[in-house]
Design an enzyme around this catalytic site. Sequence first.
Site, mmCIF file in Angstrom:
data_model
loop_
_atom_site.group_PDB
_atom_site.id
_atom_site.type_symbol
_atom_site.label_atom_id
_atom_site.label_comp_id
_atom_site.label_asym_id
_atom_site.label_seq_id
_atom_site.Cartn_x
_atom_site.Cartn_y
_atom_site.Cartn_z
ATOM 1 N N ASP A 12 136.033 -27.292 -24.893
ATOM 2 C CA ASP A 12 135.141 -28.183 -23.948
ATOM 3 C C ASP A 12 134.903 -29.403 -24.715
ATOM 4 O O ASP A 12 134.407 -29.458 -26.216
ATOM 5 C CB ASP A 12 133.202 -27.849 -23.895
ATOM 6 C CG ASP A 12 133.979 -26.479 -22.483
ATOM 7 O OD1 ASP A 12 135.281 -26.733 -21.685
ATOM 8 O OD2 ASP A 12 133.217 -25.370 -22.666
ATOM 9 N N ASP A 45 134.448 -32.489 -31.030
ATOM 10 C CA ASP A 45 133.376 -33.672 -30.026
ATOM 11 C C ASP A 45 131.504 -33.556 -30.343
ATOM 12 O O ASP A 45 130.751 -34.491 -30.314
ATOM 13 C CB ASP A 45 134.002 -33.170 -28.325
ATOM 14 C CG ASP A 45 132.858 -32.675 -28.287
ATOM 15 O OD1 ASP A 45 133.180 -31.020 -28.567
ATOM 16 O OD2 ASP A 45 131.713 -32.455 -27.079
ATOM 17 N N ASP A 68 138.371 -27.820 -30.253
ATOM 18 C CA ASP A 68 137.894 -26.911 -29.914
ATOM 19 C C ASP A 68 138.325 -27.356 -28.300
ATOM 20 O O ASP A 68 139.683 -27.863 -28.109
ATOM 21 C CB ASP A 68 136.937 -27.479 -29.896
ATOM 22 C CG ASP A 68 135.165 -26.997 -28.542
ATOM 23 O OD1 ASP A 68 134.952 -25.921 -28.610
ATOM 24 O OD2 ASP A 68 133.947 -28.341 -28.625
#
Length: 303
Positions: free
Chosen positions: A56, A246, A54
């Site tokens: 961000d 995250d 990923d």
Amino acid sequence: MASTLSLTLFTTTTLHTKHGFRHPGINLFQSKHHRVFSVSASASSSPLKALIFDCDGVILESEHLHRQAYNDAFAHFNVRCPSSSSSDQPLNWDVHFYDELQNQIGGGKPKMRWYFKENGWPTSSLFETPPTDDDDRANLIDTLQDWKTERYKEIIKSGTVKPRPGVLRLMDEVKDAGIKLAVCSAATKSSVILCLENLIGIERFQGLDCFLAGDDVKEKKPDPSIYITASKKLGISEKDCLVVEDSVIGLQAATQAGMSCIITYTSSTATQDFSDAIAIYPDLSNVRLKDLEILLQNLVAAK
């Protein structure tokens, strides 16, 4: 030639595995006797064929930057919601609210659409009265998102933003090992490209085997479309891909696509339920490619 990867447990970061075994430095599935052991692995026999990041929150800690850009857009267009406690001032998403929002809804346009639906469509310099038809509402959302994206780019280009620890080293390890490398982000493509070119460098970005952004799929995370599409573009089975996320939204997208997922949490996602992840890390500074291969080997062995 097959090589033996001996497990040593001497680093300092405490990690947690899905099956409850805890040990400083590396995640393992619980063995019957909790003993250190070795596994043999070669490039051809490794279950890891593609590592997917990923952007961000994984490659960079970015949510506070996105929040700043949204609030700057609301101020620029004088966006005021009727139900806001400070309706005499432009809309401003505070840290606590934005942490909750970004952990529940992926993508900028869906965030704003949800907020305006819940709190009333706003007045603005674009619309003196709140828009009532779908076209005007879509125009408002599109304009705000476009301006916000350009503002976010300005922040990224300022040179003050750095990649999270361990990201560049792990990317290089993966490419050097002949394993495919990808980035899949729910964010707008132009902003992700800018982030990647500035943070991982143009050479690494151009060397990616697959790059997908929110513009490339119809549904945002937690829908698994972006990871299913990546699997097809890479030509790699979902079970041979490992995702680095995250947040629980990203974790859900990866697992629903049939992929294993590790988490590198941030301050805004640290308390989320990551029970479906195969490993949880504060960052990637102590994570090596061989650690990830061992995780997947133990996952295969446990099935």
